[in-house]
Design a protein around this motif. Sequence first.
Motif, mmCIF file in Angstrom:
data_model
loop_
_atom_site.group_PDB
_atom_site.id
_atom_site.type_symbol
_atom_site.label_atom_id
_atom_site.label_comp_id
_atom_site.label_asym_id
_atom_site.label_seq_id
_atom_site.Cartn_x
_atom_site.Cartn_y
_atom_site.Cartn_z
ATOM 1 N N UNK A 1 66.067 24.596 29.082
ATOM 2 C CA UNK A 1 64.838 25.051 29.812
ATOM 3 C C UNK A 1 64.317 26.215 29.063
ATOM 4 N N UNK A 2 64.922 27.122 28.220
ATOM 5 C CA UNK A 2 64.597 28.303 27.747
ATOM 6 C C UNK A 2 63.919 27.610 26.459
ATOM 7 N N UNK A 3 64.502 26.784 25.787
ATOM 8 C CA UNK A 3 63.741 26.163 24.578
ATOM 9 C C UNK A 3 62.497 25.373 24.795
ATOM 10 N N UNK A 4 62.684 24.747 26.058
ATOM 11 C CA UNK A 4 61.520 23.813 26.544
ATOM 12 C C UNK A 4 60.348 24.918 26.923
ATOM 13 N N UNK A 5 60.661 25.880 27.516
ATOM 14 C CA UNK A 5 59.493 26.910 27.800
ATOM 15 C C UNK A 5 58.912 27.523 26.614
ATOM 16 N N UNK A 6 59.493 27.748 25.572
ATOM 17 C CA UNK A 6 59.274 28.126 24.267
ATOM 18 C C UNK A 6 58.255 26.985 23.516
ATOM 19 N N UNK A 7 58.546 25.657 24.064
ATOM 20 C CA UNK A 7 57.931 24.770 23.390
ATOM 21 C C UNK A 7 58.558 24.343 21.881
ATOM 22 N N UNK B 1 71.755 33.740 24.514
ATOM 23 C CA UNK B 1 70.532 33.049 24.221
ATOM 24 C C UNK B 1 69.599 33.651 25.612
ATOM 25 N N UNK B 2 70.134 33.703 26.787
ATOM 26 C CA UNK B 2 69.211 34.051 27.799
ATOM 27 C C UNK B 2 68.950 35.680 27.997
ATOM 28 N N UNK C 1 62.848 39.135 24.504
ATOM 29 C CA UNK C 1 61.728 38.887 23.627
ATOM 30 C C UNK C 1 62.507 38.725 22.206
ATOM 31 N N UNK C 2 63.859 38.873 22.001
ATOM 32 C CA UNK C 2 64.490 38.753 20.722
ATOM 33 C C UNK C 2 64.520 37.266 20.307
ATOM 34 N N UNK C 3 64.751 36.356 21.125
ATOM 35 C CA UNK C 3 64.836 35.116 20.930
ATOM 36 C C UNK C 3 63.412 34.454 20.036
#
Length: 111
Positions: A39-45, A88-89, A95-97
């Motif tokens: 979900x995180x990766x998807x949200x960042x596209x 990752x979360x 904002x570090x990712x």
Amino acid sequence: MKDQTADRIRKLISSSDVFLFMKGVPAAPQCGFSAAVVKILGGLAVPFESADVLSDPEVREGIKEFSNWPTIPQLYVKGEFVGGCDIVREMHQAGELTALLNDKGIAVAAT
């Protein structure tokens, strides 16, 4: 860990700028932690490749030894181990990712 398993893991990690070892597949994660990272990766596209450790017991055990990290999911960016779900979360919330991905030349959607 067998050398051939380590080699397979190295090849998987190097096959994509962003690689996720997870339980299940991105369209159908098999655990909440894997789902959270997807979900995180998807949200960042962020485009990423993944390996379903549930369908490959050698990789499931081998990746833990390879990274010296006991849990799945495991995220790799440009061949470097980033962390599991909690890391990752936390990185995403701080904002570090996004900063890491930008530093590595990987485009991210504005959040």
